[in-house]
Design a protein around this motif. Structure first.
Motif, PDB file in Angstrom:
ATOM      1  N   PRO A 110     112.490  42.147 -29.966  1.00 56.41           N
ATOM      2  CA  PRO A 110     111.247  41.906 -29.207  1.00 56.41           C
ATOM      3  C   PRO A 110     110.174  41.179 -30.010  1.00 56.41           C
ATOM      4  O   PRO A 110     109.033  41.627 -30.090  1.00 56.41           O
ATOM      5  CB  PRO A 110     110.804  43.327 -28.833  1.00 56.41           C
ATOM      6  N   TRP A 111     110.535  40.079 -30.628  1.00 53.07           N
ATOM      7  CA  TRP A 111     109.536  39.241 -31.299  1.00 53.07           C
ATOM      8  C   TRP A 111     109.970  37.774 -31.230  1.00 53.07           C
ATOM      9  O   TRP A 111     110.078  37.089 -32.238  1.00 53.07           O
ATOM     10  CB  TRP A 111     109.314  39.691 -32.743  1.00 53.07           C
ATOM     11  N   GLY A 112     110.175  37.317 -29.998  1.00 50.12           N
ATOM     12  CA  GLY A 112     110.652  35.951 -29.794  1.00 50.12           C
ATOM     13  C   GLY A 112     109.577  34.972 -29.368  1.00 50.12           C
ATOM     14  O   GLY A 112     109.872  33.798 -29.121  1.00 50.12           O
ATOM     15  N   ASN A 113     108.311  35.400 -29.258  1.00 55.76           N
ATOM     16  CA  ASN A 113     107.211  34.489 -28.916  1.00 55.76           C
ATOM     17  C   ASN A 113     105.939  35.011 -29.569  1.00 55.76           C
ATOM     18  O   ASN A 113     105.926  36.078 -30.195  1.00 55.76           O
ATOM     19  CB  ASN A 113     107.065  34.367 -27.399  1.00 55.76           C
ATOM     20  N   MET A 114     104.849  34.274 -29.427  1.00 54.58           N
ATOM     21  CA  MET A 114     103.620  34.621 -30.134  1.00 54.58           C
ATOM     22  C   MET A 114     103.056  35.973 -29.694  1.00 54.58           C
ATOM     23  O   MET A 114     102.551  36.751 -30.516  1.00 54.58           O
ATOM     24  CB  MET A 114     102.555  33.534 -29.928  1.00 54.58           C
ATOM     25  N   TYR A 115     103.124  36.270 -28.409  1.00 53.93           N
ATOM     26  CA  TYR A 115     102.631  37.559 -27.918  1.00 53.93           C
ATOM     27  C   TYR A 115     103.370  38.707 -28.593  1.00 53.93           C
ATOM     28  O   TYR A 115     102.758  39.661 -29.098  1.00 53.93           O
ATOM     29  CB  TYR A 115     102.802  37.631 -26.401  1.00 53.93           C
ATOM     30  N   GLU A 116     104.681  38.620 -28.644  1.00 54.01           N
ATOM     31  CA  GLU A 116     105.485  39.682 -29.247  1.00 54.01           C
ATOM     32  C   GLU A 116     105.318  39.709 -30.764  1.00 54.01           C
ATOM     33  O   GLU A 116     105.312  40.783 -31.374  1.00 54.01           O
ATOM     34  CB  GLU A 116     106.951  39.483 -28.875  1.00 54.01           C
ATOM     35  N   PHE A 117     105.195  38.538 -31.368  1.00 51.64           N
ATOM     36  CA  PHE A 117     105.035  38.462 -32.819  1.00 51.64           C
ATOM     37  C   PHE A 117     103.713  39.101 -33.255  1.00 51.64           C
ATOM     38  O   PHE A 117     103.664  39.842 -34.244  1.00 51.64           O
ATOM     39  CB  PHE A 117     105.104  37.009 -33.270  1.00 51.64           C
ATOM     40  N   ILE A 118     102.644  38.809 -32.513  1.00 54.38           N
ATOM     41  CA  ILE A 118     101.351  39.430 -32.824  1.00 54.38           C
ATOM     42  C   ILE A 118     101.445  40.949 -32.688  1.00 54.38           C
ATOM     43  O   ILE A 118     100.940  41.702 -33.535  1.00 54.38           O
ATOM     44  CB  ILE A 118     100.253  38.864 -31.912  1.00 54.38           C
ATOM     45  N   SER A 119     102.096  41.405 -31.642  1.00 53.71           N
ATOM     46  CA  SER A 119     102.232  42.838 -31.424  1.00 53.71           C
ATOM     47  C   SER A 119     102.966  43.500 -32.584  1.00 53.71           C
ATOM     48  O   SER A 119     102.528  44.531 -33.113  1.00 53.71           O
ATOM     49  CB  SER A 119     102.972  43.106 -30.113  1.00 53.71           C
ATOM     50  N   LEU A 120     104.081  42.909 -33.012  1.00 52.69           N
ATOM     51  CA  LEU A 120     104.846  43.485 -34.119  1.00 52.69           C
ATOM     52  C   LEU A 120     104.050  43.469 -35.418  1.00 52.69           C
ATOM     53  O   LEU A 120     104.025  44.466 -36.162  1.00 52.69           O
ATOM     54  CB  LEU A 120     106.153  42.704 -34.298  1.00 52.69           C
ATOM     55  N   THR A 121     103.377  42.357 -35.713  1.00 50.70           N
ATOM     56  CA  THR A 121     102.622  42.253 -36.952  1.00 50.70           C
ATOM     57  C   THR A 121     101.456  43.239 -36.980  1.00 50.70           C
ATOM     58  O   THR A 121     101.186  43.866 -38.013  1.00 50.70           O
ATOM     59  CB  THR A 121     102.094  40.824 -37.138  1.00 50.70           C
TER      60      THR A 121
END
Length: 331
Positions: A110-121
């Motif tokens: 679940p980190w394949g786009n900017m929305y998901e990447f921001i959430s994970l970070t």
């Protein structure tokens, strides 16, 4: 858009947990900042009572030759900080549930786009803060970590949200789970370090020993930071986070280079994302060198803040502003 492999119910539940985490984090910020102010006033009150006792004005041991003092008591600020810490854990649990449900709904990392990447970070940042700020006297510092986390989560959910869907073909690789997760965890830890260095520099500028009744902007800032941990404590906190985050960040870059060779036929091509990642890595290496040099603690803090800015720029602005090979992940 191909949504054949998306569980819409789980995706909606993921979005609900995402919004819940933002709300809970904001509530924790209020509690923690309130605890800071309450702790300051309790400190002033105890100091005034000690002065009265020493002067023989009220209570205390009146035995000649002895100076009694008022023992510190558990203030409202300490109670609020104790309440806020579990609230942060609740927010982190909701945040993690949002990430996991997003992955289950899309059947991918679940980190394949900017929305998901921001959430994970941002989750990695909160998790790192909960670990390194677990001591009671350091817990109010979590408010300074949660403020940018809450803001970036709001921006991600409001302006960068992407409907759940399978990733583009270029991202269908096991390196997505390895490379991006390592970079996110490292970035989260390094963001906590940057916050600690900013507080260190503020503490250096507006001494905690200044007059609590001072007026103007400088006086207000002194009153705000007067009860924060010592500069030595903040410096050690920043250093500890970089010691953990720096090698992880380097490992993430190496994994990214291996993935680039498999996907694009070269290990390194000075793509904007690659270039700024390398610059950030060099800055953190310079911080560790400066931190190990006698008399360079303040200069090292400034270097760490520069790394903090470069990291934020690399994490977000590169994908949003600059066009490069890493832009295909979408927003």
């Amino acid at each position: 858009m191909d949504t054949a492999y998306v569980n819409e119910d789980l995706a909606r539940l993921s979005d609900w947990f995402y919004a819940t985490s933002i709300t809970v984090y904001a509530l924790a910020v209020v509690f923690l900042l309130w605890s800071l102010g309450s702790a300051r006033y309790a400190k002033i009150e105890v100091a005034q009572e000690n002065e009265l006792v020493a002067a023989g004005g009220v209570g205390g041991d009146r035995t000649p030759g002895r100076v009694a003092s008022v023992a510190p008591r558990r203030s409202n600020g300490e109670r609020l900080a104790a309440m806020a810490y579990p609230v942060v854990w609740v927010g982190a649990a909701a945040h993690l549930a949002s990430i996991v449900l997003r992955g289950v709904a899309t059947e991918r990392a679940p980190w394949g786009n900017m929305y998901e990447f921001i959430s994970l970070t941002m989750f990695a940042c909160v998790a790192a803060g909960l670990v390194v700020l677990r001591r009671r006297e350091q817990r109010p510092l979590m408010s300074f970590v949660l403020i940018p986390v809450t803001l970036l989560l709001f921006i991600g959910g409001k302006y960068l949200y992407t409907q759940p869907a399978p990733v583009v073909p270029a991202l269908k690789s096991y390196w997505l789970a390895i490379h991006v997760s390592i970079i996110s965890i490292a970035s989260g830890v390094l963001l906590v370090s940057g916050v600690a260095s900013v507080l260190y520099l503020v503490k250096q500028r507006w001494s905690a020993d200044a007059d609590e009744t001072a007026s103007g902007v400088g006086g207000a800032l002194r009153r705000l930071v007067g009860h924060l941990p010592s500069t030595d404590s903040l410096d050690r906190l920043a250093y500890k986070c970089v010691v953990i985050g720096f090698p992880l960040f380097g490992l993430g870059i190496i994994c990214g280079a291996i993935w680039a060779e498999a996907a694009w036929g070269r290990f390194w091509g000075w793509d904007p994302k690659e270039s700024v990642s390398f610059i950030a890595w060099v800055i953190y290496a310079a911080y560790l060198h400066a931190r190990a040099t006698a008399g360079w603690r303040k200069a090292a803090a400034w270097v760490n803040v520069a790394g903090f800015v470069a990291l934020l720029f690399n994490l977000f602005a590169i994908n949003l502003v600059v066009s490069g090979l890493h832009s295909y992940a979408g927003l």
